[in-house]
Design a protein around this motif. Structure first.
Motif, PDB file in Angstrom:
ATOM      1  N   VAL A 110      44.370  35.959  37.824  1.00 21.24           N
ATOM      2  CA  VAL A 110      44.334  34.600  37.427  1.00 21.24           C
ATOM      3  C   VAL A 110      43.139  34.086  36.482  1.00 21.24           C
ATOM      4  O   VAL A 110      42.033  35.228  36.550  1.00 21.24           O
ATOM      5  CB  VAL A 110      44.399  33.390  38.685  1.00 21.24           C
ATOM      6  CG1 VAL A 110      45.716  33.670  39.428  1.00 21.24           C
ATOM      7  CG2 VAL A 110      43.010  33.585  39.208  1.00 21.24           C
ATOM      8  N   ASP A 111      43.084  33.025  35.897  1.00 21.71           N
ATOM      9  CA  ASP A 111      41.961  32.728  35.047  1.00 21.71           C
ATOM     10  C   ASP A 111      40.950  32.004  35.904  1.00 21.71           C
ATOM     11  O   ASP A 111      41.212  30.692  36.286  1.00 21.71           O
ATOM     12  CB  ASP A 111      42.629  31.841  33.814  1.00 21.71           C
ATOM     13  CG  ASP A 111      41.650  31.108  32.950  1.00 21.71           C
ATOM     14  OD1 ASP A 111      40.242  31.283  33.303  1.00 21.71           O
ATOM     15  OD2 ASP A 111      41.768  30.552  31.884  1.00 21.71           O
ATOM     16  N   SER A 146      39.561  27.339  37.974  1.00 21.23           N
ATOM     17  CA  SER A 146      39.576  27.248  39.657  1.00 21.23           C
ATOM     18  C   SER A 146      39.137  25.940  40.003  1.00 21.23           C
ATOM     19  O   SER A 146      39.817  25.074  41.007  1.00 21.23           O
ATOM     20  CB  SER A 146      38.411  28.092  40.158  1.00 21.23           C
ATOM     21  OG  SER A 146      37.254  28.207  40.060  1.00 21.23           O
ATOM     22  N   LEU A 177      41.768  23.173  39.282  1.00 18.68           N
ATOM     23  CA  LEU A 177      42.910  23.350  39.823  1.00 18.68           C
ATOM     24  C   LEU A 177      42.652  23.096  41.486  1.00 18.68           C
ATOM     25  O   LEU A 177      43.798  23.199  42.264  1.00 18.68           O
ATOM     26  CB  LEU A 177      43.510  24.580  39.710  1.00 18.68           C
ATOM     27  CG  LEU A 177      44.118  24.828  38.181  1.00 18.68           C
ATOM     28  CD1 LEU A 177      44.533  26.220  37.963  1.00 18.68           C
ATOM     29  CD2 LEU A 177      45.183  23.673  37.951  1.00 18.68           C
ATOM     30  N   ALA A 214      45.218  36.923  31.642  1.00 15.81           N
ATOM     31  CA  ALA A 214      45.419  36.574  33.323  1.00 15.81           C
ATOM     32  C   ALA A 214      47.020  37.274  33.630  1.00 15.81           C
ATOM     33  O   ALA A 214      47.867  37.194  32.717  1.00 15.81           O
ATOM     34  CB  ALA A 214      45.708  35.149  33.624  1.00 15.81           C
ATOM     35  N   GLU A 235      48.897  36.238  36.369  1.00 12.59           N
ATOM     36  CA  GLU A 235      49.552  35.216  36.558  1.00 12.59           C
ATOM     37  C   GLU A 235      48.845  34.089  36.771  1.00 12.59           C
ATOM     38  O   GLU A 235      47.684  34.099  36.570  1.00 12.59           O
ATOM     39  CB  GLU A 235      49.967  35.717  38.125  1.00 12.59           C
ATOM     40  CG  GLU A 235      48.849  35.725  38.968  1.00 12.59           C
ATOM     41  CD  GLU A 235      49.206  36.423  40.335  1.00 12.59           C
ATOM     42  OE1 GLU A 235      50.346  36.615  40.759  1.00 12.59           O
ATOM     43  OE2 GLU A 235      48.435  36.303  41.314  1.00 12.59           O
ATOM     44  N   THR A 236      49.559  32.792  36.806  1.00 14.61           N
ATOM     45  CA  THR A 236      48.855  31.597  37.179  1.00 14.61           C
ATOM     46  C   THR A 236      48.667  31.139  38.384  1.00 14.61           C
ATOM     47  O   THR A 236      49.024  31.837  39.344  1.00 14.61           O
ATOM     48  CB  THR A 236      49.715  30.296  36.318  1.00 14.61           C
ATOM     49  OG1 THR A 236      50.862  30.409  37.515  1.00 14.61           O
ATOM     50  CG2 THR A 236      50.214  30.643  35.044  1.00 14.61           C
ATOM     51  N   LEU A 237      47.670  30.293  38.735  1.00 16.01           N
ATOM     52  CA  LEU A 237      47.265  29.934  40.055  1.00 16.01           C
ATOM     53  C   LEU A 237      48.281  29.306  40.610  1.00 16.01           C
ATOM     54  O   LEU A 237      48.731  29.547  41.792  1.00 16.01           O
ATOM     55  CB  LEU A 237      46.195  28.880  39.786  1.00 16.01           C
ATOM     56  CG  LEU A 237      45.673  28.285  41.332  1.00 16.01           C
ATOM     57  CD1 LEU A 237      45.336  29.332  42.188  1.00 16.01           C
ATOM     58  CD2 LEU A 237      44.629  27.067  41.325  1.00 16.01           C
ATOM     59  N   ASP A 251      51.531  30.359  40.505  1.00 16.70           N
ATOM     60  CA  ASP A 251      52.299  31.687  40.762  1.00 16.70           C
ATOM     61  C   ASP A 251      51.885  32.188  42.051  1.00 16.70           C
ATOM     62  O   ASP A 251      52.469  32.621  43.021  1.00 16.70           O
ATOM     63  CB  ASP A 251      52.214  32.849  39.617  1.00 16.70           C
ATOM     64  CG  ASP A 251      52.943  32.246  38.347  1.00 16.70           C
ATOM     65  OD1 ASP A 251      53.995  31.535  38.464  1.00 16.70           O
ATOM     66  OD2 ASP A 251      52.641  32.810  37.288  1.00 16.70           O
ATOM     67  N   GLN A 252      50.382  32.336  42.244  1.00 19.53           N
ATOM     68  CA  GLN A 252      49.733  32.858  43.059  1.00 19.53           C
ATOM     69  C   GLN A 252      49.978  32.049  44.290  1.00 19.53           C
ATOM     70  O   GLN A 252      50.081  32.699  45.517  1.00 19.53           O
ATOM     71  CB  GLN A 252      48.146  32.995  43.108  1.00 19.53           C
ATOM     72  CG  GLN A 252      47.660  34.187  43.837  1.00 19.53           C
ATOM     73  CD  GLN A 252      46.155  34.448  43.255  1.00 19.53           C
ATOM     74  OE1 GLN A 252      45.275  33.902  43.580  1.00 19.53           O
ATOM     75  NE2 GLN A 252      46.189  35.662  42.513  1.00 19.53           N
TER      76      GLN A 252
END
Length: 292
Positions: A78-79, A83, A86, A171, A173-175, A177-178
């Motif tokens: 992820v980016d 953090s 978000l 990245a 996936e996105t946060l 997604d995770q």
């Protein structure tokens, strides 16, 4: 607990503080899981990460540092720069469905509460969160007092450097997604996993040591052994590992289409072992990953 340290970088978004680590003057013989995939002039290195490392475990061995230096692109799960921004989204996702306080039966609730009190926290500390979030928080609490933990993980270390060095960052996936990979698990599976962590809390320290040793040696069999309990939970294995592995392949293929570029893609080492791991999926797609 080791599963969480190998499978999702987003633990660090909520639970870890990055600490400065001292470089070792000794020859670094570590060989973490590392693969090279080449395609029509493009090189993509896949590095298995541990999201929490012992203090003093950085920098990485010279051969990995050299790959980073040569890379034009560095990829992460992820980016990580987003953090802090978000965090409200994470808390919202962890509190908007069935909560631990409602899902656990009386015996489970008392077992969890008693364990949390042993760590110095009020028994109901996790009751207002969903079980998947409780599992992540509990996994880190169970390492309290572990002498060598915690320092930066591999991904956080390279993410900070890539930003400073002006490298292109991608990245997988996105946060969101995770989070979904954990949040979408059935309630029963979330509870089962949480209570399995509570039941094995006294093994957290030795498991962490085994995880670090297996990762540093690049020993796939030992890594698989550390994760064996989680591999036996089909819902968890499918959602948190296999489903995400599959979703990452298109981004990796995009990097493989960049002729002349060198890319370094860093993700949890758990995604490089077990059924339908990233390397196996790339082989099925016609590529030829090579262990370094």
């Amino acid at each position: 607990m080791p599963f969480l340290l190998l499978s999702g970088r987003f633990l660090a978004l909520t639970l870890l503080a990055g600490l400065a680590a001292a470089a070792s003057a000794q020859v670094d013989a570590r060989r973490p899981p590392l693969y090279l995939v080449e395609h029509e002039g493009a090189k993509v290195y896949l590095l298995g990460s541990v999201h929490v490392l012992p203090v003093g475990a950085l920098p990485m061995p010279d051969h990995i540092e050299s790959i980073y230096t040569a890379a034009a692109v560095v990829g992460f799960e992820v980016d990580l720069s987003m953090s802090a921004d978000l965090y409200p989204e994470l808390v919202s996702a962890a509190t908007d469905e069935a909560l631990i306080g409602d899902l656990l039966d009386d015996e489970q609730r008392e077992t969890l509460h008693a364990s949390l009190r042993e760590f110095g926290y009020p028994g109901p500390s996790f009751d207002a969160f969903e079980p998947w979030f409780g599992s992540m928080s509990y996994g880190m609490l169970s390492l309290q007092g572990q002498e060598q933990a915690f320092g930066q993980g591999v991904d956080e270390y390279f993410f900070e450097r890539a930003g400073f060095d002006g490298k292109e960052i991608v990245a997988l996936e996105t946060l969101a997604d995770q989070i979904a990979a954990f949040d979408d698990l059935p309630d029963a599976s979330q509870v089962e996993y949480l209570m399995s962590l509570v039941a094995s809390a006294d093994q957290a320290g030795p498991q962490f040591d085994e995880l670090i040793d297996a990762w540093a040696a690049g020993d796939d069999a030992r890594l698989t052994g550390v994760l064996s309990d989680e591999f036996e939970q089909p819902d968890v294995f499918e959602s948190i590992l296999i489903g995400r592995n599959r979703s990452w392949i298109p981004t990796i293929e995009t990097l493989l289409a960049r002729k002349g570029d060198v890319s370094l893609v860093i993700f949890g080492a758990g995604h490089l072992v077990g059924r339908d791991n990233v390397v196996d999926l790339l082989r099925r797609a016609g590529y030829k990953p090579r262990r370094m």
